[in-house]
Design a protein around this motif. Sequence first.
Motif, mmCIF file in Angstrom:
data_model
loop_
_atom_site.group_PDB
_atom_site.id
_atom_site.type_symbol
_atom_site.label_atom_id
_atom_site.label_comp_id
_atom_site.label_asym_id
_atom_site.label_seq_id
_atom_site.Cartn_x
_atom_site.Cartn_y
_atom_site.Cartn_z
ATOM 1 N N LEU A 220 -24.161 -57.565 102.732
ATOM 2 C CA LEU A 220 -25.222 -57.313 101.760
ATOM 3 C C LEU A 220 -24.769 -57.760 100.365
ATOM 4 N N LYS A 221 -25.708 -58.043 99.517
ATOM 5 C CA LYS A 221 -25.396 -58.529 98.172
ATOM 6 C C LYS A 221 -25.102 -57.377 97.216
ATOM 7 N N ASN A 222 -24.112 -57.593 96.383
ATOM 8 C CA ASN A 222 -23.804 -56.688 95.271
ATOM 9 C C ASN A 222 -23.526 -55.252 95.721
ATOM 10 N N VAL A 223 -22.590 -55.118 96.660
ATOM 11 C CA VAL A 223 -22.197 -53.787 97.134
ATOM 12 C C VAL A 223 -20.709 -53.573 96.889
ATOM 13 N N LEU A 224 -20.349 -52.320 96.669
ATOM 14 C CA LEU A 224 -18.958 -51.933 96.443
ATOM 15 C C LEU A 224 -18.548 -50.918 97.492
ATOM 16 N N PHE A 225 -17.328 -51.063 97.996
ATOM 17 C CA PHE A 225 -16.758 -50.090 98.923
ATOM 18 C C PHE A 225 -15.617 -49.355 98.219
ATOM 19 N N VAL A 226 -15.626 -48.041 98.333
ATOM 20 C CA VAL A 226 -14.577 -47.205 97.741
ATOM 21 C C VAL A 226 -13.956 -46.406 98.876
ATOM 22 N N ALA A 227 -12.690 -46.670 99.173
ATOM 23 C CA ALA A 227 -12.070 -46.128 100.382
ATOM 24 C C ALA A 227 -10.848 -45.285 100.072
ATOM 25 N N ASP A 228 -10.742 -44.171 100.779
ATOM 26 C CA ASP A 228 -9.522 -43.364 100.764
ATOM 27 C C ASP A 228 -8.351 -44.239 101.208
ATOM 28 N N HIS B 221 -8.574 -45.604 108.186
ATOM 29 C CA HIS B 221 -8.074 -46.315 109.361
ATOM 30 C C HIS B 221 -8.115 -47.828 109.164
ATOM 31 N N ALA B 222 -7.203 -48.539 109.821
ATOM 32 C CA ALA B 222 -7.105 -49.993 109.679
ATOM 33 C C ALA B 222 -8.404 -50.695 110.062
ATOM 34 N N SER B 223 -9.163 -50.136 110.995
ATOM 35 C CA SER B 223 -10.393 -50.798 111.431
ATOM 36 C C SER B 223 -11.436 -50.844 110.328
ATOM 37 N N HIS B 224 -11.405 -49.882 109.403
ATOM 38 C CA HIS B 224 -12.322 -49.946 108.264
ATOM 39 C C HIS B 224 -11.996 -51.168 107.394
ATOM 40 N N ILE B 225 -10.733 -51.358 107.140
ATOM 41 C CA ILE B 225 -10.315 -52.481 106.295
ATOM 42 C C ILE B 225 -10.616 -53.804 106.997
ATOM 43 N N ASP B 226 -10.373 -53.873 108.302
ATOM 44 C CA ASP B 226 -10.656 -55.102 109.033
ATOM 45 C C ASP B 226 -12.149 -55.404 109.036
ATOM 46 N N GLY B 227 -12.979 -54.359 109.102
ATOM 47 C CA GLY B 227 -14.419 -54.566 109.016
ATOM 48 C C GLY B 227 -14.823 -55.172 107.697
ATOM 49 N N LEU B 228 -14.191 -54.715 106.626
ATOM 50 C CA LEU B 228 -14.510 -55.240 105.302
ATOM 51 C C LEU B 228 -14.004 -56.659 105.111
ATOM 52 N N LYS B 229 -12.969 -57.030 105.829
ATOM 53 C CA LYS B 229 -12.414 -58.383 105.699
ATOM 54 C C LYS B 229 -13.244 -59.426 106.443
ATOM 55 N N SER B 230 -14.206 -58.966 107.257
ATOM 56 C CA SER B 230 -14.941 -59.908 108.089
ATOM 57 C C SER B 230 -15.943 -60.737 107.291
ATOM 58 N N PHE B 231 -16.245 -60.319 106.078
ATOM 59 C CA PHE B 231 -17.074 -61.126 105.180
ATOM 60 C C PHE B 231 -16.356 -61.222 103.834
ATOM 61 N N PRO C 98 -16.694 -62.529 99.586
ATOM 62 C CA PRO C 98 -15.606 -61.660 99.123
ATOM 63 C C PRO C 98 -15.927 -60.188 99.371
ATOM 64 N N THR C 99 -14.902 -59.375 99.375
ATOM 65 C CA THR C 99 -15.070 -57.937 99.525
ATOM 66 C C THR C 99 -14.815 -57.263 98.186
ATOM 67 N N HIS C 100 -15.748 -56.458 97.757
ATOM 68 C CA HIS C 100 -15.555 -55.644 96.559
ATOM 69 C C HIS C 100 -15.078 -54.270 97.033
ATOM 70 N N LEU C 101 -13.792 -54.019 96.865
ATOM 71 C CA LEU C 101 -13.176 -52.811 97.407
ATOM 72 C C LEU C 101 -12.271 -52.169 96.373
ATOM 73 N N LYS C 102 -12.407 -50.874 96.202
ATOM 74 C CA LYS C 102 -11.496 -50.083 95.380
ATOM 75 C C LYS C 102 -10.988 -48.934 96.237
ATOM 76 N N ARG C 103 -9.742 -48.515 95.978
ATOM 77 C CA ARG C 103 -9.118 -47.444 96.764
ATOM 78 C C ARG C 103 -8.847 -46.247 95.866
ATOM 79 N N PHE C 104 -8.949 -45.056 96.451
ATOM 80 C CA PHE C 104 -8.558 -43.855 95.719
ATOM 81 C C PHE C 104 -7.470 -43.129 96.489
#
Length: 425
Positions: free
Chosen positions: A155-163, A167-177, A179-185
């Motif tokens: 989807l366009k213009n979305v951000l993911f904020v992840a603990d 789990h590794a599968s969450h990160i791999d899902g985000l890498k499948s497209f 660029p990924t806009h991702l921030k970690r806390f």
Amino acid sequence: MNLPNCFRVQRHKPLPLFQMLSNSAIESQIAQTLENLKCDSNYRTLTPQKHRGFQIARNSHNPKRNDSPKWLLNLASNDYLGLSTDESFNAAFLDSALFKEHLHFSSSSSRLLSGNFEIYTMLESHLSRTFGKQALLFNSGFHANLGALGALNSLKNVLFVADKSIHASHIDGLKSFKPTHLKRFAHNDMQMLEKIVRDNAPKYAAVFVLSEGLFSMEGDFAPLRHLTQIKQQFDNVYLYLDEAHSIGSFGKNGLGICADFGLLDSIDFIVLTFGKALASMGACVLCDSLFYEYFVNFSRSLIYSTALPPLNIARTLFGFLELPNLERQRASLTRLSADFKALLMRELELEVLGDYNIISLVLGDNAKAVHFSQKLEQRGYFAPAIKSPTTPKNRALLRFSLTANLPFAALESLVQTLKSIHNES
């Protein structure tokens, strides 16, 4: 004699020198990488195993060995309710109409072609009624996170904020497209999460916050009420929660943390995994009907995978129907978890993590965790070392995954063994 082509000697032109050098270089690179893993006590291998109740035997395939297998107490299973080896539970399934009417060992196709047997709809309908959200089945929890998060990330213009402990599968899902806009806390740090969301929500069409209900390594719960409070401050924030380690084993009727806390309406996406407490295989994503339709059309791990065998789907539905009858197992697991953690904290001057069925002993560097694991195996316990990058650097640990049918006396002996190994180190 005329031989088939596959038996004939094939004569090939020699490879060009630059290609030979290239192959040699890449193989050297791989060999060096594997050697580095060994030096860092982080090299993985696959070992054949046998299982018997809550015991496990390893290296059981060697035909030259005539001795009996060495049975170890299995502390690495996610079979939290002990159902996979529960004879009465399994016999009841084999005698059920679900087993007899859906005895297909392969779907032979993806669901979007000819593999969508009626049992898939039956399970999805049951889950949708139970949780008040549309259920979409996937082949595993990994497939579910890969497919759902990959689709959301397109989807366009979305951000993911992840603990940071997601789990590794969450990160791999985000890498499948890209660029990924991702921030970690930082793990379960709600103050840090709220700041990230507050600073970024106005800049994006949607912010997806990723967490787990019960974390697979730390074994602690996500602060769900705080998460939902943060979400409710913004119109464009969505919560994505993975309940892989809590569905079946936690809460009233085993329906997990979100249901037990009365927060099903506040969580937008819930992932349920069936290969742990439910003793089956597969997973589902619970969401609203719009996202369901979107995932059916854009989740690549769903679209391009042969569906699970109908027999496995029937087994999962049987498990969900039986969940209300498994309160004894959940009560046993609750007591066992609390008593084991208390004993560890009392007897060992080491950091102990975990709120429920996953209790972890933090040991530090990889080599120390491997040393403890090997010593335990010599003394009758199977508890593999969990090392970086699965855990943060210098936070390697022993992860004790408890099952309801473990005798507490065996865990008492385990603690004394750990105490002895710790004193020897």
